[in-house]
Design a protein around this motif. Structure first.
Motif, PDB file in Angstrom:
ATOM      1  N   ILE A 127       0.840  -1.201   0.000  1.00  0.00           N
ATOM      2  CA  ILE A 127       0.000   0.000   0.000  1.00  0.00           C
ATOM      3  C   ILE A 127       0.874   1.249   0.000  1.00  0.00           C
ATOM      4  O   ILE A 127       0.687   2.169  -0.815  1.00  0.00           O
ATOM      5  CB  ILE A 127      -0.941   0.003   1.219  1.00  0.00           C
ATOM      6  CG1 ILE A 127      -2.017  -1.074   1.073  1.00  0.00           C
ATOM      7  CG2 ILE A 127      -1.590   1.375   1.406  1.00  0.00           C
ATOM      8  CD1 ILE A 127      -2.834  -1.312   2.330  1.00  0.00           C
ATOM      9  N   LEU A 128       1.867   1.294   0.894  1.00  0.00           N
ATOM     10  CA  LEU A 128       2.741   2.462   1.000  1.00  0.00           C
ATOM     11  C   LEU A 128       3.617   2.634  -0.242  1.00  0.00           C
ATOM     12  O   LEU A 128       3.706   3.732  -0.812  1.00  0.00           O
ATOM     13  CB  LEU A 128       3.615   2.345   2.248  1.00  0.00           C
ATOM     14  CG  LEU A 128       2.902   2.472   3.598  1.00  0.00           C
ATOM     15  CD1 LEU A 128       3.860   2.126   4.746  1.00  0.00           C
ATOM     16  CD2 LEU A 128       2.339   3.869   3.793  1.00  0.00           C
ATOM     17  N   GLY A 130       3.261   1.253  -3.227  1.00  0.00           N
ATOM     18  CA  GLY A 130       2.450   1.478  -4.423  1.00  0.00           C
ATOM     19  C   GLY A 130       2.059   2.939  -4.551  1.00  0.00           C
ATOM     20  O   GLY A 130       2.057   3.512  -5.657  1.00  0.00           O
ATOM     21  N   TRP A 131       1.742   3.560  -3.414  1.00  0.00           N
ATOM     22  CA  TRP A 131       1.400   4.986  -3.398  1.00  0.00           C
ATOM     23  C   TRP A 131       2.600   5.852  -3.783  1.00  0.00           C
ATOM     24  O   TRP A 131       2.490   6.769  -4.612  1.00  0.00           O
ATOM     25  CB  TRP A 131       0.890   5.344  -2.000  1.00  0.00           C
ATOM     26  CG  TRP A 131       0.752   6.808  -1.709  1.00  0.00           C
ATOM     27  CD1 TRP A 131       0.062   7.718  -2.441  1.00  0.00           C
ATOM     28  CD2 TRP A 131       1.305   7.515  -0.588  1.00  0.00           C
ATOM     29  NE1 TRP A 131       0.143   8.965  -1.845  1.00  0.00           N
ATOM     30  CE2 TRP A 131       0.906   8.868  -0.721  1.00  0.00           C
ATOM     31  CE3 TRP A 131       2.091   7.132   0.493  1.00  0.00           C
ATOM     32  CZ2 TRP A 131       1.277   9.838   0.212  1.00  0.00           C
ATOM     33  CZ3 TRP A 131       2.446   8.100   1.424  1.00  0.00           C
ATOM     34  CH2 TRP A 131       2.049   9.433   1.286  1.00  0.00           C
ATOM     35  N   ILE A 132       3.772   5.539  -3.213  1.00  0.00           N
ATOM     36  CA  ILE A 132       4.977   6.305  -3.545  1.00  0.00           C
ATOM     37  C   ILE A 132       5.313   6.167  -5.028  1.00  0.00           C
ATOM     38  O   ILE A 132       5.643   7.155  -5.708  1.00  0.00           O
ATOM     39  CB  ILE A 132       6.161   5.841  -2.664  1.00  0.00           C
ATOM     40  CG1 ILE A 132       5.920   6.241  -1.205  1.00  0.00           C
ATOM     41  CG2 ILE A 132       7.481   6.446  -3.159  1.00  0.00           C
ATOM     42  CD1 ILE A 132       6.922   5.651  -0.217  1.00  0.00           C
ATOM     43  N   ASN A 133       5.224   4.957  -5.561  1.00  0.00           N
ATOM     44  CA  ASN A 133       5.497   4.747  -6.991  1.00  0.00           C
ATOM     45  C   ASN A 133       4.523   5.517  -7.864  1.00  0.00           C
ATOM     46  O   ASN A 133       4.906   6.082  -8.904  1.00  0.00           O
ATOM     47  CB  ASN A 133       5.420   3.248  -7.325  1.00  0.00           C
ATOM     48  CG  ASN A 133       6.589   2.462  -6.751  1.00  0.00           C
ATOM     49  OD1 ASN A 133       7.660   3.008  -6.541  1.00  0.00           O
ATOM     50  ND2 ASN A 133       6.370   1.185  -6.488  1.00  0.00           N
ATOM     51  N   LYS A 134       3.268   5.564  -7.423  1.00  0.00           N
ATOM     52  CA  LYS A 134       2.252   6.304  -8.176  1.00  0.00           C
ATOM     53  C   LYS A 134       2.587   7.791  -8.214  1.00  0.00           C
ATOM     54  O   LYS A 134       2.466   8.448  -9.270  1.00  0.00           O
ATOM     55  CB  LYS A 134       0.885   6.084  -7.530  1.00  0.00           C
ATOM     56  CG  LYS A 134      -0.273   6.749  -8.255  1.00  0.00           C
ATOM     57  CD  LYS A 134      -1.583   6.461  -7.518  1.00  0.00           C
ATOM     58  CE  LYS A 134      -2.744   7.225  -8.160  1.00  0.00           C
ATOM     59  NZ  LYS A 134      -4.002   7.014  -7.404  1.00  0.00           N
ATOM     60  N   ALA A 235      -8.019   4.708   7.744  1.00  0.00           N
ATOM     61  CA  ALA A 235      -9.138   4.784   6.800  1.00  0.00           C
ATOM     62  C   ALA A 235      -9.068   6.080   5.988  1.00  0.00           C
ATOM     63  O   ALA A 235      -9.238   6.075   4.760  1.00  0.00           O
ATOM     64  CB  ALA A 235     -10.464   4.694   7.552  1.00  0.00           C
ATOM     65  N   LYS A 236      -8.833   7.181   6.666  1.00  0.00           N
ATOM     66  CA  LYS A 236      -8.710   8.473   5.992  1.00  0.00           C
ATOM     67  C   LYS A 236      -7.518   8.474   5.043  1.00  0.00           C
ATOM     68  O   LYS A 236      -7.599   8.957   3.902  1.00  0.00           O
ATOM     69  CB  LYS A 236      -8.563   9.574   7.044  1.00  0.00           C
ATOM     70  CG  LYS A 236      -8.285  10.963   6.512  1.00  0.00           C
ATOM     71  CD  LYS A 236      -9.506  11.599   5.908  1.00  0.00           C
ATOM     72  CE  LYS A 236      -9.236  13.075   5.599  1.00  0.00           C
ATOM     73  NZ  LYS A 236     -10.352  13.688   4.856  1.00  0.00           N
ATOM     74  N   PHE A 237      -6.401   7.915   5.499  1.00  0.00           N
ATOM     75  CA  PHE A 237      -5.181   7.896   4.696  1.00  0.00           C
ATOM     76  C   PHE A 237      -5.358   7.100   3.410  1.00  0.00           C
ATOM     77  O   PHE A 237      -5.025   7.573   2.324  1.00  0.00           O
ATOM     78  CB  PHE A 237      -4.030   7.320   5.527  1.00  0.00           C
ATOM     79  CG  PHE A 237      -2.763   7.110   4.750  1.00  0.00           C
ATOM     80  CD1 PHE A 237      -2.031   8.178   4.286  1.00  0.00           C
ATOM     81  CD2 PHE A 237      -2.309   5.823   4.486  1.00  0.00           C
ATOM     82  CE1 PHE A 237      -0.854   7.986   3.558  1.00  0.00           C
ATOM     83  CE2 PHE A 237      -1.142   5.624   3.770  1.00  0.00           C
ATOM     84  CZ  PHE A 237      -0.406   6.698   3.308  1.00  0.00           C
ATOM     85  N   VAL A 238      -5.892   5.858   3.519  1.00  0.00           N
ATOM     86  CA  VAL A 238      -6.008   5.028   2.307  1.00  0.00           C
ATOM     87  C   VAL A 238      -6.990   5.646   1.314  1.00  0.00           C
ATOM     88  O   VAL A 238      -6.828   5.497   0.099  1.00  0.00           O
ATOM     89  CB  VAL A 238      -6.390   3.565   2.637  1.00  0.00           C
ATOM     90  CG1 VAL A 238      -5.317   2.915   3.481  1.00  0.00           C
ATOM     91  CG2 VAL A 238      -7.759   3.457   3.286  1.00  0.00           C
ATOM     92  N   ALA A 239      -8.000   6.361   1.829  1.00  0.00           N
ATOM     93  CA  ALA A 239      -8.928   7.047   0.934  1.00  0.00           C
ATOM     94  C   ALA A 239      -8.224   8.189   0.203  1.00  0.00           C
ATOM     95  O   ALA A 239      -8.482   8.444  -0.976  1.00  0.00           O
ATOM     96  CB  ALA A 239     -10.132   7.574   1.710  1.00  0.00           C
ATOM     97  N   GLU A 240      -7.325   8.883   0.903  1.00  0.00           N
ATOM     98  CA  GLU A 240      -6.584   9.990   0.294  1.00  0.00           C
ATOM     99  C   GLU A 240      -5.625   9.514  -0.792  1.00  0.00           C
ATOM    100  O   GLU A 240      -5.314  10.267  -1.714  1.00  0.00           O
ATOM    101  CB  GLU A 240      -5.802  10.758   1.363  1.00  0.00           C
ATOM    102  CG  GLU A 240      -6.657  11.573   2.321  1.00  0.00           C
ATOM    103  CD  GLU A 240      -7.312  12.773   1.649  1.00  0.00           C
ATOM    104  OE1 GLU A 240      -6.799  13.220   0.611  1.00  0.00           O
ATOM    105  OE2 GLU A 240      -8.338  13.251   2.168  1.00  0.00           O
ATOM    106  N   ILE A 241      -5.142   8.278  -0.701  1.00  0.00           N
ATOM    107  CA  ILE A 241      -4.139   7.808  -1.666  1.00  0.00           C
ATOM    108  C   ILE A 241      -4.747   6.953  -2.776  1.00  0.00           C
ATOM    109  O   ILE A 241      -4.014   6.322  -3.546  1.00  0.00           O
ATOM    110  CB  ILE A 241      -2.995   7.054  -0.965  1.00  0.00           C
ATOM    111  CG1 ILE A 241      -3.469   5.735  -0.349  1.00  0.00           C
ATOM    112  CG2 ILE A 241      -2.357   7.932   0.098  1.00  0.00           C
ATOM    113  CD1 ILE A 241      -2.331   4.888   0.234  1.00  0.00           C
TER     114      ILE A 241
END
Length: 441
Positions: A127-128, A130-134, A235-241
């Protein structure tokens, strides 16, 4: 018409159900009934994707299919783009306790984080990263810079901080954000120690504040009192990413009912009430919580949730619904009613198809055979017995195995002429075990 199922899925279904365990995959191929219950829960999932929060109980007696429907919802949520996680409550994992039992539940939830691409859990790192790569790809596309260019990492960090700022105003949000930034710095510098320290903190694995300050520069740790706040932050974080939200499934809530000391049991019920109130008042965002428990866990006036007037007021069925003799599917608690005879026969028919497909033979049993099998079990156990498909399915798959391995035998020979003894429900029906559904004939 043969079902279209891969060998991997059909094998998992046969092996899991034959052992009395709810499978992780392929449940949609053996799901019968429960359409209204599932539709209601999936509506909650859609609401969570829109940014609100949802809390539901799935209530039923032993073998009523709570674990089954929770797994169905889990799989559907992953397909829709949610991060999901689940945990079975137990003596060691509660919502609160004097020996960090609440923190133990949080740690279990973090270890079982799953996504569509990582459905078996352990998805925190993916999750982390994948977000950074994105974000790196976005910077390349928007600026034309390459990863090795001067200023590239600074631009990436700016975008990361923009996301972190969205959660800093929440309770404990600043510390949560600081640890996310620490993970990014570890990633940027190829510092595995810093990345691992950030992950340890996020998973609630630091035992002292001193350790956290030394490793990450933050002065707090996730503990037994604060763990739910960090579930909200996640929950808030994963929605933001880019995910739809976070779905948390807690099964075996009967273990809270079984806590002997009244004060400890009430402490857990109070913590559950605080979570319920928080979610229902939408103080959380993009968070869904579904709890599976027995009828006694909810309704026992002495030890269940109904022993607390606040809980009784929130979850007791409306007197108008009870008087009308109908079921409401949109209240806080969904009760799972027994499946009908036709539904259980439909389930056995599906299993016979899957077994034949898995072992590549022509299905020999018809609907009359299936009815004969169910009737024989009823006759042997007694019509008043609590009949759960979890037990019937185990017997049925065993018989399918025997018929496949001994083609000269017939179903009637096995159930009438042999010493066939149907499985019985365990004596301790207060403990919620995995089953498909109960039914009455």
């Amino acid at each position: 018409m043969k079902p279209k199922i891969s060998k991997k899925v059909s094998t998992a279904l046969i092996n899991s159900l034959g052992a009395g365990v709810v499978p992780r995959v392929g449940l949609e191929h053996v799901a019968v009934g429960r359409e209204k219950e599932l539709k209601s829960l999936l509506q909650n999932i859609e609401d969570v994707a829109e940014g609100v929060a949802a809390f539901r109980f799935v209530i039923g007696n032993y073998g009523s299919g709570k674990s089954f429907i929770l797994q169905l919802v889990r799989n559907r949520a992953m397909e829709l783009g949610f991060v999901v996680t689940d945990a079975d409550l137990s003596l060691e994992r509660r919502l609160a306790g004097s020996n960090n039992q609440g923190l133990a539940t949080y740690r279990e939830l973090m270890s079982r984080l799953a996504t569509k691409t990582r459905p078996d859990g352990g998805a925190f790192v993916s999750i982390l990263e994948g977000w950074i790569n994105k974000i790196q790809q976005e910077v390349v596309k928007e600026s034309g810079m390459k990863p090795n260019d001067e200023g590239f990492d600074d631009t990436v960090e700016k975008k990361i901080r923009e996301v972190v700022q969205q959660i800093e105003d929440l309770v404990h949000g600043f510390d949560f954000g600081s640890v996310i930034i620490a993970y990014w710095k570890g990633y940027r510098l190829d510092d595995d120690d810093l990345k691992n320290a950030a992950l340890q903190w996020l998973r609630g694995e630091f035992n002292t504040k001193t350790e956290a300050k030394t490793a990450l520069g933050v002065r707090v740790i996730i503990d037994d009192e604060s763990w739910y706040d960090y579930v909200k932050l996640l929950a808030k974080f994963v929605a933001e990413i880019g995910y739809k939200g976070l779905l948390v499934l807690l099964d075996e809530a009967v273990h809270l009912y079984q806590i002997s000391p009244t004060a400890s049991r009430q402490k857990n019920y109070s913590r559950l009430l605080a979570i319920f109130n928080d979610v229902m008042q939408c103080k959380a965002e993009h968070l869904g919580v579904i709890v599976g428990g027995t009828v006694k866990f909810l309704e026992d006036p002495n030890r269940g949730l109904f022993s607390d007037s606040a809980w009784r007021r929130r979850t007791k069925e409306s007197r108008f619904v009870a008087k009308a003799g109908v079921q409401e599917y949109n209240g806080p608690a969904i009760k799972l009613n027994p499946l009908s005879e036709s539904e259980i026969l439909n389930l056995l028919d599906k299993l016979a198809d899957i077994h034949a497909l898995n072992y590549n033979y022509q299905k020999a049993l018809n609907k009359t055979d299936l009815k004969e099998f169910v009737t024989e079990i009823v006759n042997r156990l007694g019509a008043e017995a609590l009949l759960t498909p979890g037990e019937i399915v185990r017997d049925f798959i065993s018989i399918l195995n025997i018929l496949h391995q001994n083609p000269q035998m017939t179903l009637s020979q096995i159930i009438h002429d042999s010493e066939f003894k149907p499985s019985k429900v365990g004596a301790d029906t207060e403990v919620d075990e995995d089953g498909v559904a109960e039914f009455s004939l």
